[in-house]
Design a protein around this motif. Structure first.
Motif, PDB file in Angstrom:
ATOM      1  N   GLN A 108       0.829  -1.210   0.000  1.00  0.00           N
ATOM      2  CA  GLN A 108       0.000   0.000   0.000  1.00  0.00           C
ATOM      3  C   GLN A 108       0.861   1.256   0.000  1.00  0.00           C
ATOM      4  OE1 GLN A 108      -2.770  -0.218   3.271  1.00  0.00           O
ATOM      5  NE2 GLN A 108      -3.778  -2.075   2.493  1.00  0.00           N
ATOM      6  N   TRP A 109       1.970   1.221   0.745  1.00  0.00           N
ATOM      7  CA  TRP A 109       2.868   2.383   0.793  1.00  0.00           C
ATOM      8  C   TRP A 109       3.476   2.663  -0.578  1.00  0.00           C
ATOM      9  CZ3 TRP A 109       8.393   2.522   0.398  1.00  0.00           C
ATOM     10  CH2 TRP A 109       8.937   3.780   0.662  1.00  0.00           C
ATOM     11  N   ILE A 110       3.880   1.600  -1.276  1.00  0.00           N
ATOM     12  CA  ILE A 110       4.419   1.774  -2.629  1.00  0.00           C
ATOM     13  C   ILE A 110       3.360   2.408  -3.525  1.00  0.00           C
ATOM     14  CG2 ILE A 110       5.200   0.558  -4.707  1.00  0.00           C
ATOM     15  CD1 ILE A 110       7.359   0.710  -2.632  1.00  0.00           C
ATOM     16  N   GLY A 111       2.101   1.966  -3.344  1.00  0.00           N
ATOM     17  CA  GLY A 111       1.010   2.507  -4.152  1.00  0.00           C
ATOM     18  C   GLY A 111       0.797   3.990  -3.936  1.00  0.00           C
ATOM     19  N   THR A 112       1.047   4.489  -2.719  1.00  0.00           N
ATOM     20  CA  THR A 112       0.880   5.921  -2.447  1.00  0.00           C
ATOM     21  C   THR A 112       2.051   6.748  -2.975  1.00  0.00           C
ATOM     22  OG1 THR A 112       1.965   5.753  -0.277  1.00  0.00           O
ATOM     23  CG2 THR A 112      -0.419   5.397  -0.355  1.00  0.00           C
ATOM     24  N   MET A 113       3.206   6.067  -3.184  1.00  0.00           N
ATOM     25  CA  MET A 113       4.389   6.786  -3.639  1.00  0.00           C
ATOM     26  C   MET A 113       4.319   7.135  -5.120  1.00  0.00           C
ATOM     27  SD  MET A 113       6.290   7.208  -0.982  1.00  0.00           S
ATOM     28  CE  MET A 113       7.904   7.595  -1.651  1.00  0.00           C
ATOM     29  N   THR A 114       3.693   6.271  -5.890  1.00  0.00           N
ATOM     30  CA  THR A 114       3.577   6.510  -7.328  1.00  0.00           C
ATOM     31  C   THR A 114       2.339   5.800  -7.845  1.00  0.00           C
ATOM     32  OG1 THR A 114       4.581   6.082  -9.484  1.00  0.00           O
ATOM     33  CG2 THR A 114       5.144   4.560  -7.717  1.00  0.00           C
ATOM     34  N   GLY A 115       1.666   6.415  -8.770  1.00  0.00           N
ATOM     35  CA  GLY A 115       0.481   5.799  -9.352  1.00  0.00           C
ATOM     36  C   GLY A 115       0.772   5.118 -10.664  1.00  0.00           C
ATOM     37  N   SER A 116       2.039   5.065 -11.061  1.00  0.00           N
ATOM     38  CA  SER A 116       2.422   4.502 -12.349  1.00  0.00           C
ATOM     39  C   SER A 116       2.947   3.087 -12.169  1.00  0.00           C
ATOM     40  CB  SER A 116       3.483   5.380 -13.006  1.00  0.00           C
ATOM     41  OG  SER A 116       3.842   4.870 -14.278  1.00  0.00           O
ATOM     42  N   PHE A 117       2.615   2.206 -13.106  1.00  0.00           N
ATOM     43  CA  PHE A 117       2.955   0.787 -13.005  1.00  0.00           C
ATOM     44  C   PHE A 117       4.466   0.557 -13.005  1.00  0.00           C
ATOM     45  CE2 PHE A 117       3.502  -3.455 -15.049  1.00  0.00           C
ATOM     46  CZ  PHE A 117       2.879  -4.221 -14.079  1.00  0.00           C
ATOM     47  N   LEU A 118       5.166   1.157 -13.940  1.00  0.00           N
ATOM     48  CA  LEU A 118       6.602   0.900 -14.093  1.00  0.00           C
ATOM     49  C   LEU A 118       7.432   1.449 -12.931  1.00  0.00           C
ATOM     50  CD1 LEU A 118       7.634  -0.705 -16.556  1.00  0.00           C
ATOM     51  CD2 LEU A 118       8.678   1.402 -17.356  1.00  0.00           C
ATOM     52  N   GLY A 137       6.424   2.207  -9.979  1.00  0.00           N
ATOM     53  CA  GLY A 137       6.008   1.521  -8.773  1.00  0.00           C
ATOM     54  C   GLY A 137       6.694   0.169  -8.633  1.00  0.00           C
ATOM     55  N   GLY A 138       6.789  -0.559  -9.740  1.00  0.00           N
ATOM     56  CA  GLY A 138       7.457  -1.859  -9.715  1.00  0.00           C
ATOM     57  C   GLY A 138       8.937  -1.745  -9.425  1.00  0.00           C
ATOM     58  N   LEU A 139       9.578  -0.737 -10.033  1.00  0.00           N
ATOM     59  CA  LEU A 139      11.011  -0.515  -9.764  1.00  0.00           C
ATOM     60  C   LEU A 139      11.244  -0.238  -8.289  1.00  0.00           C
ATOM     61  CD1 LEU A 139      12.235   1.617 -12.804  1.00  0.00           C
ATOM     62  CD2 LEU A 139      13.201  -0.552 -12.044  1.00  0.00           C
ATOM     63  N   LEU A 140      10.426   0.640  -7.731  1.00  0.00           N
ATOM     64  CA  LEU A 140      10.567   0.993  -6.316  1.00  0.00           C
ATOM     65  C   LEU A 140      10.308  -0.223  -5.436  1.00  0.00           C
ATOM     66  CD1 LEU A 140      11.118   3.474  -4.513  1.00  0.00           C
ATOM     67  CD2 LEU A 140       8.641   3.803  -4.368  1.00  0.00           C
ATOM     68  N   PHE A 141       9.274  -0.990  -5.759  1.00  0.00           N
ATOM     69  CA  PHE A 141       8.888  -2.160  -4.971  1.00  0.00           C
ATOM     70  C   PHE A 141      10.041  -3.158  -4.876  1.00  0.00           C
ATOM     71  CE2 PHE A 141       7.104  -6.350  -4.322  1.00  0.00           C
ATOM     72  CZ  PHE A 141       6.069  -6.164  -3.429  1.00  0.00           C
ATOM     73  N   PHE A 142      10.616  -3.532  -6.025  1.00  0.00           N
ATOM     74  CA  PHE A 142      11.616  -4.588  -6.038  1.00  0.00           C
ATOM     75  C   PHE A 142      13.017  -4.100  -5.659  1.00  0.00           C
ATOM     76  CE2 PHE A 142       8.340  -6.471  -8.828  1.00  0.00           C
ATOM     77  CZ  PHE A 142       8.153  -7.669  -8.146  1.00  0.00           C
ATOM     78  N   LEU A 143      13.361  -2.871  -6.037  1.00  0.00           N
ATOM     79  CA  LEU A 143      14.701  -2.381  -5.689  1.00  0.00           C
ATOM     80  C   LEU A 143      14.837  -2.142  -4.188  1.00  0.00           C
ATOM     81  CD1 LEU A 143      15.651   0.044  -8.609  1.00  0.00           C
ATOM     82  CD2 LEU A 143      16.512  -2.255  -8.159  1.00  0.00           C
ATOM     83  N   LEU A 144      13.794  -1.651  -3.551  1.00  0.00           N
ATOM     84  CA  LEU A 144      13.855  -1.453  -2.097  1.00  0.00           C
ATOM     85  C   LEU A 144      13.999  -2.789  -1.369  1.00  0.00           C
ATOM     86  CD1 LEU A 144      11.279   1.409  -1.378  1.00  0.00           C
ATOM     87  CD2 LEU A 144      13.774   1.528  -1.428  1.00  0.00           C
ATOM     88  N   LEU A 145      13.326  -3.822  -1.871  1.00  0.00           N
ATOM     89  CA  LEU A 145      13.485  -5.160  -1.283  1.00  0.00           C
ATOM     90  C   LEU A 145      14.912  -5.676  -1.489  1.00  0.00           C
ATOM     91  CD1 LEU A 145      10.149  -6.980  -2.218  1.00  0.00           C
ATOM     92  CD2 LEU A 145      10.832  -6.069   0.001  1.00  0.00           C
ATOM     93  N   LEU A 146      15.471  -5.389  -2.658  1.00  0.00           N
ATOM     94  CA  LEU A 146      16.856  -5.786  -2.929  1.00  0.00           C
ATOM     95  C   LEU A 146      17.810  -5.099  -1.960  1.00  0.00           C
ATOM     96  CD1 LEU A 146      19.042  -7.115  -4.739  1.00  0.00           C
ATOM     97  CD2 LEU A 146      18.945  -5.057  -6.167  1.00  0.00           C
ATOM     98  N   TYR A 147      17.619  -3.799  -1.746  1.00  0.00           N
ATOM     99  CA  TYR A 147      18.485  -3.063  -0.817  1.00  0.00           C
ATOM    100  C   TYR A 147      18.319  -3.575   0.615  1.00  0.00           C
ATOM    101  CZ  TYR A 147      18.879   0.276  -4.670  1.00  0.00           C
ATOM    102  OH  TYR A 147      19.115   0.856  -5.890  1.00  0.00           O
ATOM    103  N   ALA A 148      17.093  -3.911   0.989  1.00  0.00           N
ATOM    104  CA  ALA A 148      16.852  -4.437   2.336  1.00  0.00           C
ATOM    105  C   ALA A 148      17.587  -5.762   2.536  1.00  0.00           C
ATOM    106  CB  ALA A 148      15.351  -4.621   2.561  1.00  0.00           C
ATOM    107  N   GLU A 149      17.548  -6.613   1.515  1.00  0.00           N
ATOM    108  CA  GLU A 149      18.248  -7.898   1.595  1.00  0.00           C
ATOM    109  C   GLU A 149      19.754  -7.703   1.721  1.00  0.00           C
ATOM    110  OE1 GLU A 149      18.457 -12.166  -0.838  1.00  0.00           O
ATOM    111  OE2 GLU A 149      17.670 -10.370  -1.817  1.00  0.00           O
ATOM    112  N   MET A 150      20.295  -6.762   0.940  1.00  0.00           N
ATOM    113  CA  MET A 150      21.727  -6.479   1.009  1.00  0.00           C
ATOM    114  C   MET A 150      22.098  -5.923   2.384  1.00  0.00           C
ATOM    115  SD  MET A 150      22.450  -4.838  -2.772  1.00  0.00           S
ATOM    116  CE  MET A 150      24.206  -4.708  -2.470  1.00  0.00           C
ATOM    117  N   LEU A 151      21.256  -5.070   2.922  1.00  0.00           N
ATOM    118  CA  LEU A 151      21.521  -4.472   4.230  1.00  0.00           C
ATOM    119  C   LEU A 151      21.498  -5.534   5.340  1.00  0.00           C
ATOM    120  CD1 LEU A 151      22.031  -1.741   5.626  1.00  0.00           C
ATOM    121  CD2 LEU A 151      19.564  -1.547   5.968  1.00  0.00           C
ATOM    122  N   LEU A 152      20.541  -6.447   5.252  1.00  0.00           N
ATOM    123  CA  LEU A 152      20.445  -7.509   6.259  1.00  0.00           C
ATOM    124  C   LEU A 152      21.647  -8.454   6.205  1.00  0.00           C
ATOM    125  CD1 LEU A 152      16.637  -8.359   5.929  1.00  0.00           C
ATOM    126  CD2 LEU A 152      17.762  -7.345   7.923  1.00  0.00           C
TER     127      LEU A 152
END
Length: 423
Positions: free
Chosen positions: A86-96, A98-113
């Motif tokens: 839902q937070w990603i959805g509020t950040m951008t209303g565009s499909f592309l 939104g998807g970049l933000l969704f997956f790249l943030l998860l990638l950064y979280a994994e690297m940080l962990l």
């Protein structure tokens, strides 16, 4: 279904943990016995270091696995995925975007962990056993480079796939598969010239006379070598390796400087002959075909299931975006594929045995490959006593003692030279 999926995940986690525990108990029971193939090369003290090194790596792996599994359960089943979606959805209303933000943030979280575990592995365990040669500064620089490369390549993959989904709703599974295939081949070409030099310094082979021997070996195998390099792997670790890059008949050979220090020319040629065996037996091509076939099937199933109304409910959600649905399907797919693990590793082990036989026939000196494996195992503190079930489930190579035994059986008419060799 929500509780069933959690139960299946915990069952898989429990089975993995049981296998690891079985392997460690087997090591404790047999880890003080030097296999006959290693006598004269590994003494009881070094065998003790091997056991201790394996145990320490396994323990940190257990901690990492427990923490990682807890995070996955909380994220997927504790409502975090829904809030994040839902937070990603509020950040951008565009499909592309939104998807970049969704997956790249998860990638950064994994690297940080992974950061604290990477620091512990490198500067505690690897330091303790004399492998780590990396400074904290170099580790940080490597991390930054890896993050940048992951951002660029991950961004291209995600953006490209989502653009295809957007443009071809009915056939995206096929075009995404083709895109991944072409991009993967492109990276295979690009990596040796752009990515790898960011981490290693490539130099012409310095060992006198070795390059000529390498080229002669490759000619006998019917392969053309473009360049033979050595890399400064010792700046980061004392672990040793050698590998091929390239597609088609023209190959680029890379030798770690640590390997050059540890082995005779004959042993190095035997290691390379093993790698040649993978190419000549078409193991690489067969692996790509198998992987891409499974990827195509997986993408088609994802296409069929992505719009299933009950999909978000598997993690306790009432609704989910395309990105969140993709994540859920990936999680379910990993659980479904887990029972196939021993099948894939058995195929890999068969390929490795085929490559060993090819190397023995090409060099006509199987004892030199056996000698190389003894040195690699000794220098890298490899576990010589894996539990048979653990090895069948996880080992991509046959246990090293088994490999050496088969090689020496083929060299029974020669004087064994395991652990020896002239430059």
């Amino acid at each position: 279904m929500f509780m069933l999926l959690i139960a299946i995940y915990l069952l898989v986690f429990g089975f993995r943990s049981w296998l690891l525990s079985l392997n460690l108990k087997h090591l404790k029971a047999h880890g003080k016995t030097v296999p006959p193939e290693f006598e004269g090369v590994i003494d009881p003290d070094r065998l003790g270091r091997i056991s201790a090194y394996t145990l320490e790596k396994s323990r940190i792996g257990i901690v990492e696995s427990v923490i990682g599994s807890a995070i996955i359960i909380v994220f997927l089943f504790g409502g975090v995925l829904g809030a994040y979606d839902q937070w990603i959805g509020t950040m951008t209303g565009s499909f592309l975007p939104g998807g970049l933000l969704f997956f790249l943030l998860l990638l950064y979280a994994e690297m940080l962990l992974d950061v604290p575990f990477s620091l512990y592995r490198n500067f505690r365990i690897e330091n303790k056993y004399g492998f780590n040669t990396m400074s904290l500064r170099l580790w940080a620089v490597d991390l930054a480079k890896s993050a940048l490369i992951s951002t660029v390549l991950g961004g291209i993959v995600v953006a490209g796939a989502l653009a295809i989904v957007q443009e071809s709703p009915a056939w995206w599974w096929l075009w995404v598969w083709a895109f991944f295939l072409v991009f993967g081949i492109f990276i295979m070409y690009l990596a040796p010239y752009v990515i790898e030099p960011l981490f290693f310094k490539f130099e012409p082979l310095k060992a006198e006379g070795l390059e000529d021997k390498v080229r002669e070996l490759m000619e006998r195998a019917g392969l053309k070598v473009s360049r033979v390099f050595q890399v400064d792997a010792s700046r980061r670790s004392r672990h040793s390796n050698a590998y091929f890059t390239g597609i088609g008949r023209v190959k680029r050979i890379v030798l770690f400087d640590t390997l050059l220090e540890q082995m005779s020319h004959g042993e190095i040629l035997a290691v390379l002959a093993h790698e040649v065996g993978h190419w000549k037996k078409r193991h690489v091509l067969k692996g790509i075909v198998l992987t891409e076939t499974l990827a195509l099937i997986g993408l088609y199933l994802a296409y069929q299931l992505i719009s299933w109304e009950g999909l978000p409910g598997l993690t306790g959600l009432s609704s989910a975006s395309f990105y969140a649905r993709t994540l859920i399907l990936g999680f379910v797919g990993s659980l479904t594929a887990f029972p196939l693990t021993p099948l894939f590793t058995s195929i890999s082990r068969r390929y490795e045995s085929d490559a060993d036989r090819f190397a023995s026939e090409l060099t006509r000196r199987p004892e030199e490959l056996a000698s190389a494996l003894v040195k690699l195992s000794s220098e890298n503190l490899s576990n010589l006593h894996p539990h048979p079930l653990y090895a069948k489930f996880y080992y991509s190579h046959p246990p090293v003692v088994e490999r050496i035994r088969k090689l020496m059986a083929g060299a029974s008419s020669r004087e064994p030279v395991v652990g020896r060799g002239e430059q």
